[in-house]
Design a protein around this motif. Structure first.
Motif, PDB file in Angstrom:
ATOM      1  N   GLN B  37       0.828  -1.035   0.048  1.00  0.00           N
ATOM      2  CA  GLN B  37       0.131  -0.163   0.116  1.00  0.00           C
ATOM      3  C   GLN B  37       0.805   1.131  -0.063  1.00  0.00           C
ATOM      4  O   GLN B  37       1.551   1.581   1.189  1.00  0.00           O
ATOM      5  CB  GLN B  37      -0.907  -0.027   1.290  1.00  0.00           C
ATOM      6  CG  GLN B  37      -1.780   1.319   1.120  1.00  0.00           C
ATOM      7  CD  GLN B  37      -2.849   1.048   2.210  1.00  0.00           C
ATOM      8  OE1 GLN B  37      -2.898   0.547   3.160  1.00  0.00           O
ATOM      9  NE2 GLN B  37      -4.186   1.788   2.044  1.00  0.00           N
ATOM     10  N   ALA B  38       0.964   1.943  -1.160  1.00  0.00           N
ATOM     11  CA  ALA B  38       1.651   3.252  -1.115  1.00  0.00           C
ATOM     12  C   ALA B  38       0.877   4.304  -0.630  1.00  0.00           C
ATOM     13  O   ALA B  38      -0.522   4.210  -0.436  1.00  0.00           O
ATOM     14  CB  ALA B  38       1.950   3.775  -2.548  1.00  0.00           C
ATOM     15  N   LEU B  39       1.495   5.240  -0.122  1.00  0.00           N
ATOM     16  CA  LEU B  39       0.796   6.543   0.432  1.00  0.00           C
ATOM     17  C   LEU B  39      -0.420   6.868  -0.452  1.00  0.00           C
ATOM     18  O   LEU B  39      -0.122   7.268  -1.375  1.00  0.00           O
ATOM     19  CB  LEU B  39       1.672   7.579   0.732  1.00  0.00           C
ATOM     20  CG  LEU B  39       1.196   8.637   1.741  1.00  0.00           C
ATOM     21  CD1 LEU B  39       1.245   8.111   3.107  1.00  0.00           C
ATOM     22  CD2 LEU B  39       2.244   9.792   1.655  1.00  0.00           C
ATOM     23  N   GLY B  40      -1.649   7.042   0.364  1.00  0.00           N
ATOM     24  CA  GLY B  40      -2.737   7.733  -0.381  1.00  0.00           C
ATOM     25  C   GLY B  40      -3.363   6.692  -1.302  1.00  0.00           C
ATOM     26  O   GLY B  40      -4.145   7.126  -2.165  1.00  0.00           O
ATOM     27  N   GLN B  41      -2.983   5.553  -1.485  1.00  0.00           N
ATOM     28  CA  GLN B  41      -3.411   4.489  -2.207  1.00  0.00           C
ATOM     29  C   GLN B  41      -4.045   3.282  -1.697  1.00  0.00           C
ATOM     30  O   GLN B  41      -4.027   3.216  -0.521  1.00  0.00           O
ATOM     31  CB  GLN B  41      -2.587   4.090  -3.413  1.00  0.00           C
ATOM     32  CG  GLN B  41      -1.767   5.127  -4.170  1.00  0.00           C
ATOM     33  CD  GLN B  41      -2.545   5.800  -5.110  1.00  0.00           C
ATOM     34  OE1 GLN B  41      -3.153   5.153  -5.720  1.00  0.00           O
ATOM     35  NE2 GLN B  41      -2.256   6.924  -5.159  1.00  0.00           N
ATOM     36  N   GLY B  42      -4.795   2.626  -2.492  1.00  0.00           N
ATOM     37  CA  GLY B  42      -5.351   1.243  -2.008  1.00  0.00           C
ATOM     38  C   GLY B  42      -4.458   0.198  -1.913  1.00  0.00           C
ATOM     39  O   GLY B  42      -3.524   0.376  -2.695  1.00  0.00           O
TER      40      GLY B  42
END
Lengths: 113, 117
Positions: B37-42
């Motif tokens: 899970q990257a920052l700000g992503q699902g």
């Protein structure tokens, strides 16, 4: 990688208001899921939908699996402060794609007391 | 334990270092998944194990990523020669059901946050 189209990206609402968010895809999924994620935690399953057209409730939460199998929505009624968090939709195609979930980008919900 | 346990919760690595992230699934769960899970992503799927067999590794972004589950319980995700783009939260999930056994419910751990400097 592919992600589902989830909207809105964020919502700022007053306590007691109802909330609606949705998710669309260009491809078909056999299962639609809605998760909530709090800061520093993993996603927690809220509702699972397994049949096209299915409407399922879990307390103040209601979700529907679209007839085309390419969309789903989640409604939260009478919001409360603890509803704050990030809500994710996810789809699963089943079969050999078991457990291989495709997630939306999330809806950040803020509830003002 | 009652839930999926991951360690370390936070890891800072210098670019080029190798890291290992551990997952303890719910006891008896045959299926285990890793997501990134990257920052700000699902979250995005990385790999799937049924017991000790790695049945799907199609989501691993490069050959620097390697996962194992030798005894069908604890799993380790290893990233070699870390790069800045590897910075993300790595989530582990487990399920009591196996592939083909019908709809499943994944229980996620709290994740390991990796920061590569």
């Amino acid at each position: 990688g592919q992600q589902l189209n989830q909207s809105p990206q964020s919502m700022f609402i007053q306590e007691g208001e109802d909330v609606s968010m949705n998710c669309t895809s260009s491809s078909i999924f056999n299962t639609w899921l809605w998760y909530k994620q709090d800061p520093g935690e993993g996603p927690v399953l809220l509702i699972a939908l397994y049949k096209a057209g299915e409407l399922t409730s879990n307390g103040r939460l209601t979700a529907q699996f679209g007839i085309t199998r390419k969309d789903s929505f989640l409604n939260i009624s009478a919001s409360i402060p603890s509803d704050v968090g990030i809500y994710f939709c996810a789809g699963e195609k089943g079969g050999t794609s078991y457990g291989k979930l495709t997630f939306g980008q999330g809806t950040i919900l803020t509830v003002h007391p | 334990g009652a839930g999926v346990s991951q360690s370390p919760r936070y890891k800072v690595a210098k670019r080029g270092q190798d890291v290992a992230l551990r997952c303890d699934p719910i006891s008896g769960h045959v299926s285990l998944f890793w997501y990134q899970q990257a920052l700000g992503q699902g979250p995005e799927f990385l790999t799937y194990f049924q017991n000790e067999a790695q049945l799907d590794k199609s989501g691993l972004p490069s050959d620097r990523f390697f996962a194992e589950r030798p005894e069908g319980s604890v799993s380790t995700l290893k990233i070699q020669r870390t790069q800045q783009e590897d910075s993300a939260v790595y989530l582990c999930a487990s399920s009591s059901r196996r592939q083909g056994a019908g709809a499943n419910v994944l229980t996620f751990g709290a994740g390991s946050r990796l920061t590569v400097l």
